[in-house]
Scaffold this motif. Sequence first.
Motif, PDB file in Angstrom:
ATOM      1  N   ILE A  59      60.187 -11.225 -21.629  1.00  0.00           N
ATOM      2  CA  ILE A  59      58.776 -11.561 -21.488  1.00  0.00           C
ATOM      3  C   ILE A  59      58.287 -12.039 -22.836  1.00  0.00           C
ATOM      4  O   ILE A  59      58.722 -11.530 -23.876  1.00  0.00           O
ATOM      5  N   GLU A  76      54.356 -10.937 -12.525  1.00  0.00           N
ATOM      6  CA  GLU A  76      55.024 -10.270 -13.642  1.00  0.00           C
ATOM      7  C   GLU A  76      56.491 -10.674 -13.805  1.00  0.00           C
ATOM      8  O   GLU A  76      57.166 -10.221 -14.737  1.00  0.00           O
ATOM      9  N   ASP A  77      56.993 -11.520 -12.918  1.00  0.00           N
ATOM     10  CA  ASP A  77      58.337 -12.056 -13.097  1.00  0.00           C
ATOM     11  C   ASP A  77      58.359 -13.218 -14.097  1.00  0.00           C
ATOM     12  O   ASP A  77      59.431 -13.707 -14.462  1.00  0.00           O
TER      13      ASP A  77
END
Lengths: 108, 111
Positions: B38, B85-86
Amino acid sequence: GQQVMQIPQYQHVQEGEDFTTYCNSSTTLSNIQWYKQRPGGHPVFLIQLVKSGEVKKQKRLTFQFGEAKKNSSLHITATQTTDVGTYFCALGGTPLVFGKGTRLSVIA
Amino acid sequence: EPEVTQTPSHQVTQMGQEVILRCVPISNHLYFYWYRQILGQKVEFLVSFYNNEISEKSEIFDDQFSVERPDGSNFTLKIRSTKLEDSAMYFCASRDFNEQFFGPGTRLTVL
């Protein structure tokens, strides 16, 4: 699972200054690896340390593995702008467990 | 010098859609991995693959994820129903002995 703490999170240095990043674990490690990730790039393997107290050098980079095999450091002598990036330690094995990295910026 | 390749370099998708990320590991390597990162955070392990089966997976790798080696060269990561959130950089890696070789990554953006 195993975790590793890496400090500092950020380091800003003037070109020519030295830089050190540290990794610490609460448990004894079988080995530790170091990776460099340039901005926008992917992790690139630098080195693996296996033996207690091991010290390895790659030009201006010096890698150390603690006597107790619970900590490791990467030291760069006389930083250059090409050293910019994030340096990660990773607990060796399959899979790798990465530290959060130290982001190095070098001011020319 | 052999290298790991990944396609696409950037994938934009709508939430709930399926995506397939592709990787071509180094040809004589036997161990393959998917990691994600991320933005601004550390690299996180997703799954490892050896001898045509998953050898280890993290808690991130839930039922929405799957991996395949459909032929002798490709290694794919499928996300069935993407979530916001991927959104991350997904790196494929392959290993010979100690060193893991990372691909350039696929930046996945879920809108």
